[in-house]
Design a protein around this motif. Structure first.
Motif, PDB file in Angstrom:
ATOM      1  N   TRP A  82       0.828  -1.210   0.000  1.00  8.39           N
ATOM      2  CA  TRP A  82       0.000   0.000   0.000  1.00  8.39           C
ATOM      3  C   TRP A  82       0.857   1.254   0.000  1.00  8.39           C
ATOM      4  CZ3 TRP A  82      -4.543   0.610  -1.753  1.00  8.39           C
ATOM      5  CH2 TRP A  82      -5.497  -0.397  -1.654  1.00  8.39           C
ATOM      6  N   ALA A  83       1.969   1.234   0.743  1.00 10.42           N
ATOM      7  CA  ALA A  83       2.871   2.396   0.766  1.00 10.42           C
ATOM      8  C   ALA A  83       3.451   2.625  -0.627  1.00 10.42           C
ATOM      9  CB  ALA A  83       3.978   2.192   1.792  1.00 10.42           C
ATOM     10  N   ALA A  84       3.830   1.561  -1.326  1.00 12.01           N
ATOM     11  CA  ALA A  84       4.368   1.690  -2.679  1.00 12.01           C
ATOM     12  C   ALA A  84       3.295   2.231  -3.626  1.00 12.01           C
ATOM     13  CB  ALA A  84       4.892   0.341  -3.172  1.00 12.01           C
ATOM     14  N   GLU A  85       2.065   1.754  -3.484  1.00 14.66           N
ATOM     15  CA  GLU A  85       0.966   2.238  -4.328  1.00 14.66           C
ATOM     16  C   GLU A  85       0.685   3.709  -4.056  1.00 14.66           C
ATOM     17  OE1 GLU A  85      -2.183   2.304  -7.099  1.00 14.66           O
ATOM     18  OE2 GLU A  85      -0.452   0.986  -6.839  1.00 14.66           O
ATOM     19  N   ALA A  86       0.694   4.097  -2.793  1.00 13.80           N
ATOM     20  CA  ALA A  86       0.474   5.508  -2.450  1.00 13.80           C
ATOM     21  C   ALA A  86       1.573   6.383  -3.044  1.00 13.80           C
ATOM     22  CB  ALA A  86       0.417   5.677  -0.934  1.00 13.80           C
ATOM     23  N   GLN A  87       2.813   5.920  -2.977  1.00 12.22           N
ATOM     24  CA  GLN A  87       3.929   6.684  -3.537  1.00 12.22           C
ATOM     25  C   GLN A  87       3.793   6.794  -5.058  1.00 12.22           C
ATOM     26  OE1 GLN A  87       6.472   8.258  -1.659  1.00 12.22           O
ATOM     27  NE2 GLN A  87       6.582   9.270  -3.635  1.00 12.22           N
ATOM     28  N   ARG A  88       3.398   5.703  -5.705  1.00 10.59           N
ATOM     29  CA  ARG A  88       3.213   5.720  -7.167  1.00 10.59           C
ATOM     30  C   ARG A  88       2.141   6.732  -7.547  1.00 10.59           C
ATOM     31  NH1 ARG A  88      -0.181   4.281 -10.755  1.00 10.59           N
ATOM     32  NH2 ARG A  88      -1.589   3.179  -9.359  1.00 10.59           N
ATOM     33  N   ARG A  89       1.037   6.736  -6.807  1.00  6.41           N
ATOM     34  CA  ARG A  89      -0.053   7.667  -7.100  1.00  6.41           C
ATOM     35  C   ARG A  89       0.373   9.110  -6.867  1.00  6.41           C
ATOM     36  NH1 ARG A  89      -5.687   4.826  -5.133  1.00  6.41           N
ATOM     37  NH2 ARG A  89      -5.324   2.825  -6.147  1.00  6.41           N
TER      38      ARG A  89
END
Length: 75
Positions: free
Chosen positions: A41-48
């Motif tokens: 989720w942290a990686a997805e948030a950073q990507r977004r």
């Protein structure tokens, strides 16, 4: 042993910070933390965030998002 009702009545008298901590701990017993999921989720948030900052995607105003959600779920 106190009844569930007695426990709840006692907990309701605690300061909000204490109640929040208890709720967090109880929820963790129902849904234990998963470090792999947290990292995903942290990686997805950073990507977004990167997509927003680079201009690859455009954000929507919150009131527009909530209006669309209300419209969708009121059907």
């Amino acid at each position: 042993m106190p009844s569930t009702k007695e426990i709840i009545e006692h907990l309701e008298s605690l300061p909000v910070e204490g109640r929040a901590r208890i709720v967090d701990q109880l929820l963790r017993t129902l849904n234990p933390p998963d470090s792999e999921m947290d990292q995903a989720w942290a990686a997805e948030a950073q990507r977004r965030l990167n997509d927003l900052q680079s201009g690859n995607v455009q954000g929507l105003p919150a009131d527009e998002v909530f209006a669309k959600a209300r419209e969708r779920f009121e059907k």
